[in-house]
Design a protein around this motif. Structure first.
Motif, PDB file in Angstrom:
ATOM      1  N   SER A 499      17.440-108.331  36.351  1.00  0.00           N
ATOM      2  CA  SER A 499      18.203-109.087  37.341  1.00  0.00           C
ATOM      3  C   SER A 499      17.743-110.539  37.388  1.00  0.00           C
ATOM      4  CB  SER A 499      18.055-108.436  38.716  1.00  0.00           C
ATOM      5  OG  SER A 499      18.839-109.099  39.672  1.00  0.00           O
ATOM      6  N   ALA A 500      16.417-110.768  37.336  1.00  0.00           N
ATOM      7  CA  ALA A 500      15.883-112.136  37.362  1.00  0.00           C
ATOM      8  C   ALA A 500      16.329-112.912  36.131  1.00  0.00           C
ATOM      9  CB  ALA A 500      14.359-112.090  37.449  1.00  0.00           C
ATOM     10  N   TYR A 501      16.245-112.279  34.947  1.00  0.00           N
ATOM     11  CA  TYR A 501      16.703-112.936  33.719  1.00  0.00           C
ATOM     12  C   TYR A 501      18.193-113.296  33.818  1.00  0.00           C
ATOM     13  CZ  TYR A 501      12.446-111.805  31.021  1.00  0.00           C
ATOM     14  OH  TYR A 501      11.165-111.739  30.529  1.00  0.00           O
ATOM     15  N   GLN A 502      18.986-112.359  34.329  1.00  0.00           N
ATOM     16  CA  GLN A 502      20.427-112.590  34.428  1.00  0.00           C
ATOM     17  C   GLN A 502      20.717-113.792  35.321  1.00  0.00           C
ATOM     18  OE1 GLN A 502      22.551-110.745  32.639  1.00  0.00           O
ATOM     19  NE2 GLN A 502      24.408-111.799  33.373  1.00  0.00           N
ATOM     20  N   ALA A 526      24.090 -97.551  39.279  1.00  0.00           N
ATOM     21  CA  ALA A 526      24.029 -98.375  40.486  1.00  0.00           C
ATOM     22  C   ALA A 526      24.009 -97.520  41.746  1.00  0.00           C
ATOM     23  CB  ALA A 526      25.214 -99.335  40.521  1.00  0.00           C
ATOM     24  N   LEU A 527      24.550 -96.307  41.654  1.00  0.00           N
ATOM     25  CA  LEU A 527      24.597 -95.430  42.826  1.00  0.00           C
ATOM     26  C   LEU A 527      23.242 -94.786  43.106  1.00  0.00           C
ATOM     27  CD1 LEU A 527      28.027 -93.611  42.360  1.00  0.00           C
ATOM     28  CD2 LEU A 527      27.474 -95.479  43.937  1.00  0.00           C
ATOM     29  N   PRO A 532      17.718 -97.743  50.179  1.00  0.00           N
ATOM     30  CA  PRO A 532      18.179 -96.991  51.355  1.00  0.00           C
ATOM     31  C   PRO A 532      18.986 -97.872  52.299  1.00  0.00           C
ATOM     32  CG  PRO A 532      15.839 -97.500  51.526  1.00  0.00           C
ATOM     33  CD  PRO A 532      16.245 -97.863  50.137  1.00  0.00           C
ATOM     34  N   THR A 533      19.854 -97.247  53.051  1.00  0.00           N
ATOM     35  CA  THR A 533      20.679 -97.986  54.008  1.00  0.00           C
ATOM     36  C   THR A 533      20.364 -97.615  55.451  1.00  0.00           C
ATOM     37  OG1 THR A 533      22.423 -96.312  53.806  1.00  0.00           O
ATOM     38  CG2 THR A 533      22.575 -98.236  52.363  1.00  0.00           C
ATOM     39  N   ASP A 534      19.641 -96.509  55.665  1.00  0.00           N
ATOM     40  CA  ASP A 534      19.311 -96.096  57.029  1.00  0.00           C
ATOM     41  C   ASP A 534      18.236 -96.993  57.625  1.00  0.00           C
ATOM     42  OD1 ASP A 534      21.072 -94.032  56.716  1.00  0.00           O
ATOM     43  OD2 ASP A 534      19.538 -92.528  56.252  1.00  0.00           O
ATOM     44  N   ASN A 535      18.480 -97.469  58.820  1.00  0.00           N
ATOM     45  CA  ASN A 535      17.497 -98.227  59.609  1.00  0.00           C
ATOM     46  C   ASN A 535      17.062 -99.542  58.974  1.00  0.00           C
ATOM     47  OD1 ASN A 535      17.428 -95.971  61.392  1.00  0.00           O
ATOM     48  ND2 ASN A 535      15.888 -94.985  60.113  1.00  0.00           N
ATOM     49  N   VAL A 536      17.868-100.077  58.058  1.00  0.00           N
ATOM     50  CA  VAL A 536      17.483-101.320  57.409  1.00  0.00           C
ATOM     51  C   VAL A 536      18.245-102.492  58.026  1.00  0.00           C
ATOM     52  CG1 VAL A 536      16.952-100.155  55.247  1.00  0.00           C
ATOM     53  CG2 VAL A 536      19.206-101.148  55.559  1.00  0.00           C
ATOM     54  N   SER A 537      17.757-103.690  57.721  1.00  0.00           N
ATOM     55  CA  SER A 537      18.358-104.904  58.264  1.00  0.00           C
ATOM     56  C   SER A 537      19.625-105.274  57.485  1.00  0.00           C
ATOM     57  CB  SER A 537      17.351-106.050  58.169  1.00  0.00           C
ATOM     58  OG  SER A 537      17.977-107.301  58.241  1.00  0.00           O
ATOM     59  N   PRO A 538      20.654-105.823  58.156  1.00  0.00           N
ATOM     60  CA  PRO A 538      21.837-106.335  57.442  1.00  0.00           C
ATOM     61  C   PRO A 538      21.471-107.419  56.431  1.00  0.00           C
ATOM     62  CG  PRO A 538      22.276-106.181  59.803  1.00  0.00           C
ATOM     63  CD  PRO A 538      20.813-105.909  59.620  1.00  0.00           C
ATOM     64  N   ILE A 539      20.423-108.162  56.725  1.00  0.00           N
ATOM     65  CA  ILE A 539      19.960-109.203  55.786  1.00  0.00           C
ATOM     66  C   ILE A 539      19.517-108.551  54.484  1.00  0.00           C
ATOM     67  CG2 ILE A 539      18.206-110.994  55.403  1.00  0.00           C
ATOM     68  CD1 ILE A 539      18.146-111.387  58.451  1.00  0.00           C
ATOM     69  N   PHE A 540      18.763-107.460  54.600  1.00  0.00           N
ATOM     70  CA  PHE A 540      18.313-106.747  53.402  1.00  0.00           C
ATOM     71  C   PHE A 540      19.486-106.129  52.659  1.00  0.00           C
ATOM     72  CE2 PHE A 540      17.105-102.590  51.570  1.00  0.00           C
ATOM     73  CZ  PHE A 540      16.303-103.042  50.539  1.00  0.00           C
ATOM     74  N   LEU A 541      20.424-105.536  53.380  1.00  0.00           N
ATOM     75  CA  LEU A 541      21.587-104.915  52.744  1.00  0.00           C
ATOM     76  C   LEU A 541      22.368-105.922  51.914  1.00  0.00           C
ATOM     77  CD1 LEU A 541      23.041-102.510  55.474  1.00  0.00           C
ATOM     78  CD2 LEU A 541      21.959-101.877  53.312  1.00  0.00           C
ATOM     79  N   LYS A 545      22.682-105.938  47.822  1.00  0.00           N
ATOM     80  CA  LYS A 545      24.002-105.864  47.197  1.00  0.00           C
ATOM     81  C   LYS A 545      24.134-106.914  46.096  1.00  0.00           C
ATOM     82  CE  LYS A 545      28.940-106.069  48.393  1.00  0.00           C
ATOM     83  NZ  LYS A 545      29.901-106.286  49.505  1.00  0.00           N
ATOM     84  N   GLN A 546      23.673-108.119  46.374  1.00  0.00           N
ATOM     85  CA  GLN A 546      23.726-109.187  45.370  1.00  0.00           C
ATOM     86  C   GLN A 546      22.817-108.882  44.189  1.00  0.00           C
ATOM     87  OE1 GLN A 546      22.855-112.870  47.377  1.00  0.00           O
ATOM     88  NE2 GLN A 546      24.462-112.581  48.916  1.00  0.00           N
ATOM     89  N   LEU A 547      21.656-108.326  44.473  1.00  0.00           N
ATOM     90  CA  LEU A 547      20.702-107.974  43.415  1.00  0.00           C
ATOM     91  C   LEU A 547      21.273-106.880  42.523  1.00  0.00           C
ATOM     92  CD1 LEU A 547      17.835-108.845  42.611  1.00  0.00           C
ATOM     93  CD2 LEU A 547      16.958-106.983  44.020  1.00  0.00           C
ATOM     94  N   GLN A 548      21.896-105.911  43.133  1.00  0.00           N
ATOM     95  CA  GLN A 548      22.487-104.814  42.374  1.00  0.00           C
ATOM     96  C   GLN A 548      23.607-105.310  41.467  1.00  0.00           C
ATOM     97  OE1 GLN A 548      24.855-101.602  44.382  1.00  0.00           O
ATOM     98  NE2 GLN A 548      23.095-100.348  43.805  1.00  0.00           N
ATOM     99  N   GLN A 549      24.370-106.282  41.930  1.00  0.00           N
ATOM    100  CA  GLN A 549      25.461-106.828  41.112  1.00  0.00           C
ATOM    101  C   GLN A 549      24.925-107.476  39.839  1.00  0.00           C
ATOM    102  OE1 GLN A 549      28.729-106.388  41.477  1.00  0.00           O
ATOM    103  NE2 GLN A 549      28.944-107.445  39.511  1.00  0.00           N
TER     104      GLN A 549
END
Length: 559
Positions: A499-502, A526-527, A532-541, A545-549
Motif C-alpha cells: 500500500s505504501a509503495y502504491q 479485501a473482505l 474490525p468495525t465494532d467499537n472503532v472510531s469513524p476516523i479509523f474506518l 477504507k482508503q488503505l484497503q483501496q
C-alpha cells in the motif's frame, strides 16, 4: 463511606460500589483521585493539586492524570461529563451531591474540608443533643469506636496492620572502564532504572545520594535497611555494551534474579542505548519482583510442564495442534481449578484462537466468554500479578473492547513500566480509536525499550502502520522494511508495504510486495483482511477504507 449519585465510595475497603451494590473495579490511583474529588465536591481542584496528592514526590506527565480521569468517568458511566466536569484552565469540578463526609469535618469558605470547632456533637441536620447528655453520648460513642476497632482488627487485621510497600534500593550502576563515556552511561542507566521503578504502584524506591560515583559499589545505609537491593555493572565489549544486574533480598543476601542486557556498541543514539540497557534488565527484574510480591501465583510441578508444552504451540498455524493444547490446559485446570497461571494460560490460548479465527461462530462466542470469565476470576484473586494484567489487556484488544483495553493496558504499565508488549497492545487500541499520533508515540516508546527483543518486529510494524494512516508514506516504508527484515514470514507487513509503495507511485514494487503477502497468506481478499468495525472510531474506518483501496490497486483480490 461517601455516597453520591447512587454510588458508594468505601475507603476502608478501597471499593466503589454501583447503585446495584456490586463492586466496580477501580485501580488504586483512580480510586485515590476519586476520593479526593468527592471530599472536595463543588470545589474546583487543580491538575497540580491532583497530581501532587496522587503521585507525591514523583514527577508524572499529564497523560497519567488524564488516564485516571477517563477511568473514573468510565466507572461512573459519566460519558456526558455531568458528574466530573473540566473547568477550562482551572481544573476539575466534581458536581455531585456527596453525603457521608466524616463527622467533625466542615466545609470552609473555599469549599475545602476542615475540622469543625465547638464542643457540640452533631446528631442530625439542625438538631443537637442537650448539653447534659453530650458527655454521656461522647462516652458511648467513644466506647463504640473502641469496640468497633477491636472487632475490625480481629476480622480484618491486614487492613489495620498493613505491611508497608516493600522498599527497593537502587545502587549506582558500576562502570567497569577507564572510558568516561562508560561511567556517564552507567550513571544515566541508574537514573532510568530509578525513574522506571518509581512508577510501580506497589513498591517504594530509594535512590542513591546525588553525585554518588558509578564506580563505587559500597552499600549505603538506606540500601541495607531496604527489602531488596538492585546492583549492576556495565562493561563495553568488542561488539556490545553489556549490562548485568541483579535483585538481592537484603535480609538474607540471597540473589533473587539476574538479568543481562546487550546493545550494539556502535549504536549512534546514546539516549536509545541508555533506554534499552535500562529496560533490558529492568523488565526482567520487575517481573521477578512482581512474582516475589504476589506469592502463591506461580505454577509449579505438573502445571508448569503443561503450560510450557501448551504454550510451545501457541504460534503454530495448525488448528489441530492448537486444539490439542487447549485440551491439555483444560484437563490440567480441571485438576487445579484455582491455579492462576493455568487460568491465564488457557485464556491466552483462547485469545490467540480468536485472533487466528480458529473457532467457528458458536465456538468463538464460547471461547470469548470462557476467556473473559477466567481472566476476571484471576484478576479478582491477583489484581497486581503482571501475567494476569497482560493477558487481560491482550484479550480486550483482540475482542474489540477498545475503551476497556486502554485502561487495562495502561494498568500493566503501572506494574511493568518497560513492558513493550503492553505498549504494543496499547498502540493497537489507540489506532482503532483513531488516535494515530498517540499510537505512533506509543509504538516508538516500545521500540525505545525493545523488551522483549523477540517482539521487536511487531512495534516496528505498528510504527509503519501508524505512519501509513497519517499519510507519512516514505516513513512507513522505512519502518515496514525493518520489520520484514526481522520477521519475513508474516503476510501483513507486506500488504501494508504494498500500500505504501502504491501511494508513492512505485507500482512494480507494490505488486511484488502484494504477491509475497499472498504467498504467505493464500486466500487473502479485501473482505477477510479488513480491520474490525465494532467499537472503532469513524476516523479509523475512513482511513482503513482508503488503505484497503490502495491494497486492491496493488493486487489484493476484492473477493
Amino acid at each position: 463511606m461517601l455516597r453520591f449519585a447512587g454510588f458508594e465510595l468505601d475507603q476502608q475497603r478501597a471499593e466503589l460500589r454501583g447503585p446495584d451494590g456490586e463492586p466496580i473495579r477501580l485501580r488504586p490511583k483512580p480510586f485515590a483521585m476519586l476520593h479526593l474529588l468527592a471530599t472536595n465536591a463543588q470545589r474546583i481542584v487543580s491538575k497540580q493539586e491532583l497530581m501532587e496528592a496522587v503521585w507525591p514526590n514523583i514527577h508524572v506527565g499529564e497523560d497519567s492524570l488524564f488516564q485516571c480521569i477517563r477511568e473514573i468517568r468510565s466507572a461512573l458511566g459519566d460519558d456526558q461529563r455531568q458528574l466530573l466536569k473540566v473547568i477550562s484552565g482551572r481544573g476539575y469540578l466534581f458536581e455531585a451531591e456527596v453525603s457521608g463526609l466524616p463527622t467533625g469535618l466542615s466545609v470552609d469558605g473555599d469549599g475545602s474540608a476542615g475540622i469543625a470547632s465547638g464542643p457540640e456533637i452533631a446528631v442530625s441536620a439542625g438538631r443537637r443533643l442537650p448539653f447534659g447528655l453530650r458527655g454521656t453520648a461522647a462516652a458511648v460513642a467513644g466506647l463504640c469506636v473502641v469496640i468497633g476497632f477491636a472487632v475490625a482488627v480481629i476480622l480484618a487485621p491486614d487492613f489495620f496492620f498493613k505491611r508497608e510497600a516493600p522498599t527497593v534500593a537502587v545502587m549506582p550502576i558500576i562502570g567497569y572502564s577507564d572510558d568516561s563515556q562508560a561511567i556517564a552511561i552507567a550513571n544515566s542507566v541508574t537514573e532510568h532504572l530509578i525513574n522506571g521503578l518509581a512508577k510501580i504502584d506497589n513498591i517504594r524506591v530509594v535512590a542513591p545520594r546525588s553525585g554518588a560515583p558509578a564506580a563505587n559499589p559500597t552499600p549505603t545505609p538506606s540500601s541495607t535497611q531496604s527489602d531488596f537491593v538492585l546492583q549492576g555493572e556495565l562493561q563495553k565489549g568488542p561488539q556490545s555494551w553489556v549490562l548485568q544486574a541483579r535483585v538481592i533480598e537484603a535480609a538474607t543476601g540471597e540473589v533473587q534474579s539476574v538479568a543481562t542486557a546487550l546493545v550494539d556498541v556502535n549504536e549512534p543514539d546514546v539516549q536509545l542505548l541508555q533506554s534499552r540497557l535500562a529496560a533490558g534488565v529492568g523488565d526482567t527484574l520487575t517481573r521477578r519482583l512482581n512474582v516475589l510480591l504476589e506469592a502463591g501465583t506461580t505454577a509449579g510441578g505438573n502445571a508448569k510442564v503443561v503450560i510450557e508444552q501448551a504454550m510451545a504451540s501457541i504460534n503454530q498455524t495448525s488448528r489441530e495442534r492448537f486444539l490439542a493444547s487447549q485440551t491439555m490446559l483444560e484437563n490440567a485446570l480441571a485438576g487445579e481449578p484455582d491455579n492462576i497461571d493455568l487460568q491465564v494460560a488457557l485464556a491466552a490460548l483462547q485469545t490467540r484462537g480468536i485472533q487466528m479465527v480458529w473457532y467457528g461462530p458458536i465456538e468463538n462466542a464460547a471461547a470469548e466468554s470462557n476467556a473473559r470469565s477466567l481472566l476476571e476470576s484471576a484478576l479478582q484473586a491477583r489484581p497486581r500479578y503482571i501475567p494476569v494484567l497482560e493477558a487481560y489487556c491482550r484479550f480486550l484488544s483482540a475482542t474489540n473492547h477498545f475503551i476497556d483495553s486502554l485502561v487495562a493496558c495502561a494498568e500493566v504499565l503501572d506494574f511493568a513500566p518497560w513492558n513493550g508488549s503492553a505498549l504494543y497492545q496499547l498502540g493497537l487500541t489507540q489506532i482503532q480509536l483513531g488516535r494515530f499520533e498517540d499510537a505512533l508515540a506509543t509504538f516508538k516508546q516500545a521500540d525505545r525499550f525493545d523488551t522483549p527483543v523477540v517482539s521487536r518486529w511487531t512495534w516496528l510494524l505498528g510504527i509503519g502502520w501508524a505512519n501509513l494512516l497519517l499519510g507519512h508514506n516514505e516513513e512507513a516504508v522505512r519502518w515496514l522494511e525493518r520489520s520484514i527484515a526481522i520477521t519475513p514470514a508474516s503476510g501483513r507487513p507486506y500488504m501494508l508495504l504494498a500500500s505504501a509503495y502504491q501511494r508513492l507511485g512505485r507500482p512494480g514494487e507494490a505488486s511484488a510486495a502484494m504477491a509475497k503477502a499472498l504467498e504467505l497468506r493464500p486466500g487473502s481478499t479485501a473482505l477477510n483482511v479488513a480491520s474490525p468495525t465494532d467499537n472503532v472510531s469513524p476516523i479509523f474506518l475512513e482511513a482503513s477504507k482508503q488503505l484497503q483501496q490502495t491494497m486492491i490497486e496493488a493486487g489484493l483480490p476484492e473477493r
